[in-house]
Design a protein around this motif. Structure first.
Motif, PDB file in Angstrom:
ATOM      1  N   SER A 144       3.966  -2.360  -4.834  1.00  0.00           N
ATOM      2  CA  SER A 144       2.534  -2.262  -5.188  1.00  0.00           C
ATOM      3  C   SER A 144       1.872  -1.115  -4.436  1.00  0.00           C
ATOM      4  O   SER A 144       0.886  -0.540  -4.898  1.00  0.00           O
ATOM      5  CB  SER A 144       1.800  -3.564  -4.856  1.00  0.00           C
ATOM      6  OG  SER A 144       2.361  -4.620  -5.581  1.00  0.00           O
ATOM      7  N   ASP A 145       2.409  -0.771  -3.279  1.00  0.00           N
ATOM      8  CA  ASP A 145       1.916   0.396  -2.532  1.00  0.00           C
ATOM      9  C   ASP A 145       2.021   1.654  -3.387  1.00  0.00           C
ATOM     10  O   ASP A 145       1.169   2.537  -3.325  1.00  0.00           O
ATOM     11  CB  ASP A 145       2.776   0.643  -1.284  1.00  0.00           C
ATOM     12  CG  ASP A 145       2.508  -0.374  -0.181  1.00  0.00           C
ATOM     13  OD1 ASP A 145       1.475  -1.045  -0.228  1.00  0.00           O
ATOM     14  OD2 ASP A 145       3.365  -0.482   0.726  1.00  0.00           O
ATOM     15  N   ILE A 146       3.108   1.731  -4.162  1.00  0.00           N
ATOM     16  CA  ILE A 146       3.326   2.914  -5.004  1.00  0.00           C
ATOM     17  C   ILE A 146       2.290   2.919  -6.129  1.00  0.00           C
ATOM     18  O   ILE A 146       1.688   3.949  -6.430  1.00  0.00           O
ATOM     19  CB  ILE A 146       4.758   2.923  -5.596  1.00  0.00           C
ATOM     20  CG1 ILE A 146       5.801   2.738  -4.487  1.00  0.00           C
ATOM     21  CG2 ILE A 146       5.013   4.198  -6.391  1.00  0.00           C
ATOM     22  CD1 ILE A 146       7.225   2.589  -4.999  1.00  0.00           C
ATOM     23  N   THR A 147       2.073   1.754  -6.748  1.00  0.00           N
ATOM     24  CA  THR A 147       1.077   1.668  -7.826  1.00  0.00           C
ATOM     25  C   THR A 147      -0.278   2.178  -7.324  1.00  0.00           C
ATOM     26  O   THR A 147      -0.937   2.973  -8.001  1.00  0.00           O
ATOM     27  CB  THR A 147       0.919   0.212  -8.297  1.00  0.00           C
ATOM     28  OG1 THR A 147       2.210  -0.314  -8.587  1.00  0.00           O
ATOM     29  CG2 THR A 147       0.032   0.126  -9.530  1.00  0.00           C
ATOM     30  N   GLY A 148      -0.695   1.726  -6.158  1.00  0.00           N
ATOM     31  CA  GLY A 148      -1.994   2.139  -5.615  1.00  0.00           C
ATOM     32  C   GLY A 148      -2.074   3.648  -5.492  1.00  0.00           C
ATOM     33  O   GLY A 148      -3.084   4.272  -5.834  1.00  0.00           O
ATOM     34  N   SER A 149      -0.991   4.238  -5.037  1.00  0.00           N
ATOM     35  CA  SER A 149      -0.950   5.676  -4.833  1.00  0.00           C
ATOM     36  C   SER A 149      -1.018   6.422  -6.171  1.00  0.00           C
ATOM     37  O   SER A 149      -1.722   7.430  -6.314  1.00  0.00           O
ATOM     38  CB  SER A 149       0.350   6.002  -4.092  1.00  0.00           C
ATOM     39  OG  SER A 149       0.462   7.351  -3.820  1.00  0.00           O
ATOM     40  N   ILE A 150      -0.312   5.893  -7.167  1.00  0.00           N
ATOM     41  CA  ILE A 150      -0.306   6.507  -8.505  1.00  0.00           C
ATOM     42  C   ILE A 150      -1.707   6.456  -9.112  1.00  0.00           C
ATOM     43  O   ILE A 150      -2.181   7.416  -9.725  1.00  0.00           O
ATOM     44  CB  ILE A 150       0.670   5.724  -9.423  1.00  0.00           C
ATOM     45  CG1 ILE A 150       2.116   5.920  -8.953  1.00  0.00           C
ATOM     46  CG2 ILE A 150       0.519   6.143 -10.868  1.00  0.00           C
ATOM     47  CD1 ILE A 150       3.090   4.956  -9.613  1.00  0.00           C
ATOM     48  N   ILE A 151      -2.374   5.336  -8.910  1.00  0.00           N
ATOM     49  CA  ILE A 151      -3.719   5.180  -9.475  1.00  0.00           C
ATOM     50  C   ILE A 151      -4.710   6.092  -8.749  1.00  0.00           C
ATOM     51  O   ILE A 151      -5.548   6.735  -9.367  1.00  0.00           O
ATOM     52  CB  ILE A 151      -4.144   3.708  -9.462  1.00  0.00           C
ATOM     53  CG1 ILE A 151      -3.286   2.981 -10.500  1.00  0.00           C
ATOM     54  CG2 ILE A 151      -5.632   3.541  -9.780  1.00  0.00           C
ATOM     55  CD1 ILE A 151      -3.340   1.514 -10.456  1.00  0.00           C
ATOM     56  N   ALA A 152      -4.554   6.172  -7.432  1.00  0.00           N
ATOM     57  CA  ALA A 152      -5.431   7.062  -6.665  1.00  0.00           C
ATOM     58  C   ALA A 152      -5.324   8.485  -7.204  1.00  0.00           C
ATOM     59  O   ALA A 152      -6.320   9.194  -7.365  1.00  0.00           O
ATOM     60  CB  ALA A 152      -5.064   7.012  -5.185  1.00  0.00           C
ATOM     61  N   ALA A 198      -9.040   9.849  -6.655  1.00  0.00           N
ATOM     62  CA  ALA A 198      -9.839   9.080  -5.705  1.00  0.00           C
ATOM     63  C   ALA A 198     -10.149   9.899  -4.458  1.00  0.00           C
ATOM     64  O   ALA A 198      -9.433  10.851  -4.125  1.00  0.00           O
ATOM     65  CB  ALA A 198      -9.072   7.815  -5.322  1.00  0.00           C
ATOM     66  N   ASP A 199     -11.210   9.512  -3.771  1.00  0.00           N
ATOM     67  CA  ASP A 199     -11.538  10.152  -2.497  1.00  0.00           C
ATOM     68  C   ASP A 199     -10.656   9.591  -1.393  1.00  0.00           C
ATOM     69  O   ASP A 199     -10.316  10.282  -0.440  1.00  0.00           O
ATOM     70  CB  ASP A 199     -13.006   9.906  -2.144  1.00  0.00           C
ATOM     71  CG  ASP A 199     -13.918  10.526  -3.171  1.00  0.00           C
ATOM     72  OD1 ASP A 199     -14.027  11.763  -3.154  1.00  0.00           O
ATOM     73  OD2 ASP A 199     -14.477   9.794  -4.009  1.00  0.00           O
ATOM     74  N   VAL A 200     -10.348   8.310  -1.504  1.00  0.00           N
ATOM     75  CA  VAL A 200      -9.519   7.638  -0.495  1.00  0.00           C
ATOM     76  C   VAL A 200      -8.652   6.585  -1.175  1.00  0.00           C
ATOM     77  O   VAL A 200      -9.079   5.951  -2.140  1.00  0.00           O
ATOM     78  CB  VAL A 200     -10.396   6.879   0.543  1.00  0.00           C
ATOM     79  CG1 VAL A 200      -9.529   6.265   1.627  1.00  0.00           C
ATOM     80  CG2 VAL A 200     -11.436   7.771   1.163  1.00  0.00           C
ATOM     81  N   TYR A 201      -7.451   6.413  -0.660  1.00  0.00           N
ATOM     82  CA  TYR A 201      -6.615   5.286  -1.058  1.00  0.00           C
ATOM     83  C   TYR A 201      -6.557   4.336   0.129  1.00  0.00           C
ATOM     84  O   TYR A 201      -5.966   4.648   1.155  1.00  0.00           O
ATOM     85  CB  TYR A 201      -5.224   5.786  -1.447  1.00  0.00           C
ATOM     86  CG  TYR A 201      -4.181   4.698  -1.657  1.00  0.00           C
ATOM     87  CD1 TYR A 201      -4.538   3.406  -2.066  1.00  0.00           C
ATOM     88  CD2 TYR A 201      -2.823   4.962  -1.470  1.00  0.00           C
ATOM     89  CE1 TYR A 201      -3.575   2.418  -2.262  1.00  0.00           C
ATOM     90  CE2 TYR A 201      -1.861   3.984  -1.669  1.00  0.00           C
ATOM     91  CZ  TYR A 201      -2.236   2.722  -2.060  1.00  0.00           C
ATOM     92  OH  TYR A 201      -1.286   1.744  -2.246  1.00  0.00           O
ATOM     93  N   GLU A 202      -7.245   3.196  -0.024  1.00  0.00           N
ATOM     94  CA  GLU A 202      -7.203   2.207   1.058  1.00  0.00           C
ATOM     95  C   GLU A 202      -6.098   1.200   0.784  1.00  0.00           C
ATOM     96  O   GLU A 202      -6.054   0.590  -0.277  1.00  0.00           O
ATOM     97  CB  GLU A 202      -8.542   1.466   1.151  1.00  0.00           C
ATOM     98  CG  GLU A 202      -9.664   2.306   1.697  1.00  0.00           C
ATOM     99  CD  GLU A 202     -10.976   1.529   1.818  1.00  0.00           C
ATOM    100  OE1 GLU A 202     -11.911   2.047   2.426  1.00  0.00           O
ATOM    101  OE2 GLU A 202     -11.067   0.396   1.291  1.00  0.00           O
ATOM    102  N   ASN A 203      -5.244   1.031   1.749  1.00  0.00           N
ATOM    103  CA  ASN A 203      -4.128   0.102   1.602  1.00  0.00           C
ATOM    104  C   ASN A 203      -4.340  -1.035   2.602  1.00  0.00           C
ATOM    105  O   ASN A 203      -4.181  -0.853   3.804  1.00  0.00           O
ATOM    106  CB  ASN A 203      -2.830   0.872   1.873  1.00  0.00           C
ATOM    107  CG  ASN A 203      -1.607   0.058   1.538  1.00  0.00           C
ATOM    108  OD1 ASN A 203      -1.334  -0.941   2.202  1.00  0.00           O
ATOM    109  ND2 ASN A 203      -0.871   0.454   0.515  1.00  0.00           N
ATOM    110  N   TRP A 204      -4.738  -2.202   2.066  1.00  0.00           N
ATOM    111  CA  TRP A 204      -5.101  -3.330   2.928  1.00  0.00           C
ATOM    112  C   TRP A 204      -3.918  -4.271   3.121  1.00  0.00           C
ATOM    113  O   TRP A 204      -3.304  -4.724   2.161  1.00  0.00           O
ATOM    114  CB  TRP A 204      -6.273  -4.092   2.307  1.00  0.00           C
ATOM    115  CG  TRP A 204      -7.543  -3.313   2.309  1.00  0.00           C
ATOM    116  CD1 TRP A 204      -7.920  -2.337   1.424  1.00  0.00           C
ATOM    117  CD2 TRP A 204      -8.619  -3.420   3.263  1.00  0.00           C
ATOM    118  NE1 TRP A 204      -9.160  -1.835   1.760  1.00  0.00           N
ATOM    119  CE2 TRP A 204      -9.612  -2.487   2.871  1.00  0.00           C
ATOM    120  CE3 TRP A 204      -8.837  -4.223   4.398  1.00  0.00           C
ATOM    121  CZ2 TRP A 204     -10.801  -2.330   3.582  1.00  0.00           C
ATOM    122  CZ3 TRP A 204     -10.029  -4.062   5.091  1.00  0.00           C
ATOM    123  CH2 TRP A 204     -10.995  -3.118   4.688  1.00  0.00           C
ATOM    124  N   THR A 205      -3.646  -4.568   4.389  1.00  0.00           N
ATOM    125  CA  THR A 205      -2.485  -5.389   4.695  1.00  0.00           C
ATOM    126  C   THR A 205      -2.852  -6.379   5.798  1.00  0.00           C
ATOM    127  O   THR A 205      -4.021  -6.714   5.947  1.00  0.00           O
ATOM    128  CB  THR A 205      -1.296  -4.451   5.049  1.00  0.00           C
ATOM    129  OG1 THR A 205      -0.194  -5.225   5.455  1.00  0.00           O
ATOM    130  CG2 THR A 205      -1.636  -3.446   6.126  1.00  0.00           C
TER     131      THR A 205
END
Ligand code: ASP
Length: 443
Positions: free
Chosen positions: A190-198, A203-210
């Motif tokens: 899912s980390d990869i998905t977030g990056s692809i969408i960013a 996007a201005d920022v990709y926040e990855n919450w863990t």
């Protein structure tokens, strides 16, 4: 706050394991207008011995594949989601979704499809909870026929799909092939998905919450309460995650790196913590000479000796070709005047060792070959090392004081890292010694 900021926010499984965690996530999203594209993982562990929904789905599908009754497993999964829905007081009924999933399991839709339902269902709940549009990534995240992620096509499809979409929930971890079959990334994807969408929405920022406040200088299982890393570059991250730092999936860096979008690793359970920033370039110096230390055990080395090796054109290629023929990738190839070592993963090498040794004998007719097993590699990473004299010296004197025998040294050409090979049993002691000298005593 900058108006119209566009942030992609990805939440990991432990951030979404229960209704209580969902509420924290809801508060985080509502606290910042810019948090417009939400990428959820599947519900993770609620407590230490708990099972992630993704693992429950794999186990459930394994039953279905064998034509065994899988309803007990499926009901347990349904219960996990129902608990979240009830806890949040949502007016949402997933019965129809589960009926379809059960049908598809019976039709043997594949284990990728099965696992992807964890994110899919969590996405439906999240979209309902936030009042955001739900977008199924199977529509726009593409894998080719060989199952390899197609970055270019995905970026075209996804930017188009998200055009004019103000706010959306897009589940992580999966996409689809051209024929519609669901395909997942590797675990933690899912980390990869977030990056692809960013990248797709610029996007201005990709926040990855863990569930941790970012990267730590060293593994907390080895160093007690290690200090956090405030900022690191994509290149440093690449070195650290390749060598075992696991906060972010190692492939997640590529899309954002291309687009120059900074990543902020944040803690759902401590949202005020600044976390770690991952950026393209920075003039900010890291607090210490080194940014981080990571490492892995389980390597083997094959050392080949032959007089006059250096003047034999093609020697290295012939040796490496043998490894290639047996499908083994090499990690490092330190060389001397008449020696060449190839470091490989022990687990990949073990059952092919005799073939490889005889292959090398045939290919280059060496004077001798020596093999060593149970080696560990440690990467000491830092953008500050290039400008500092004596870093390597400090590392090696610390290791000598700790009685660690260094088996291999390799300084990356970028001067961003120094890789040290030690015996597996010296791994922890070596990391402690390096951490001590740079962070504790700041020598
Ligand atoms: N749910 C998937 C896993 O457990 C993907 C992810 O969480 O990123 O690996």
């Amino acid at each position: 706050m900058v108006i119209n900021m566009k942030k992609v926010v990805k939440f990991g499984g432990s951030s979404l394991a229960s209704a209580e965690q969902f509420e924290k996530v809801g508060n985080i999203i509502h606290a910042d207008e810019g948090r417009r594209y939400v990428v959820p993982s599947a519900p993770g562990k609620r407590f230490d011995k708990d099972t992630k929904v993704t693992d429950m789905l794999y186990a459930c599908y394994a039953q279905a594949e064998k034509d065994h009754n899988f309803m007990a497993e499926m009901t347990a999964i349904e219960k996990r989601y129902q608990e979240i829905i009830d806890g949040l007081g949502l007016d949402l009924d997933l019965t129809g979704e589960f009926d379809r999933i059960i049908d598809n399991f019976k039709r043997k839709a594949g284990s990728d499809y099965a696992a992807s339902r964890g994110e899919y269902l969590n996405g439906i709940i999240m979209a309902n909870y936030l009042g955001y549009e739900f977008i199924d990534p199977a529509e726009a995240i593409r894998f080719n026929e060989a199952g390899v992620f197609d970055a270019e096509l995905t970026n075209i499809l996804l930017s188009k799909r998200l055009e004019g979409v103000e706010r959306a929930v897009i589940p992580g971890f999966y996409g689809a092939m051209g024929d519609g079959r669901v395909k997942t990334f590797s675990r933690g994807g899912s980390d990869i998905t977030g990056s692809i969408i960013a990248k797709a929405v610029q996007a201005d920022v990709y926040e990855n919450w863990t569930d941790v406040s970012g990267f730590l200088i060293a593994d907390p299982r080895i160093i007690k309460d290690p200090q956090g890393i405030e900022m690191l570059t994509y290149a440093e991250l690449r070195e650290l995650s390749y060598m075992g730092a696991t906060v972010l999936h190692e492939d997640a860096i590529f899309p954002v790196r291309k687009a120059g979008i900074p990543v902020n690793i944040k803690n759902t359970n401590a949202p005020e913590d600044e976390g770690t920033w991952i950026v393209g370039h920075t003039i900010q110096k890291s607090k210490y000479v080194i940014t981080g230390i990571a490492g892995k055990k389980g390597f083997a080395s094959v050392t080949i000796e032959k007089d006059m090796m250096n003047s034999e054109v093609g020697f290295g290629r012939k040796v490496l070709q043998v490894f290639e023929e047996y499908g083994i990738s090499f990690e490092h190839i330190p060389s001397g005047i008449d020696t060449l070592s190839v470091m490989v993963h022990q687990s990949e090498f073990e059952n092919k060792e005799q073939n490889i040794l005889s292959g090398i004998n045939k290919a280059v007719n060496p004077d001798s070959i020596d093999i060593q097993s149970d080696l560990a590699l440690i990467a000491v990473v830092g953008r500050g090392m290039r400008a500092q004299r004596g870093t390597a010296g400090r590392i090696f004197s610390a290791l000598a004081h700790a009685n660690v025998n260094v088996r291999m040294i390799d300084q990356g050409s970028s001067e961003l890292n120094i890789i040290i090979g030690v015996e597996n049993e010296d791994f922890e002691v070596a990391i402690k010694a390096i951490y001590d000298i740079f962070v504790e005593t700041r020598l």
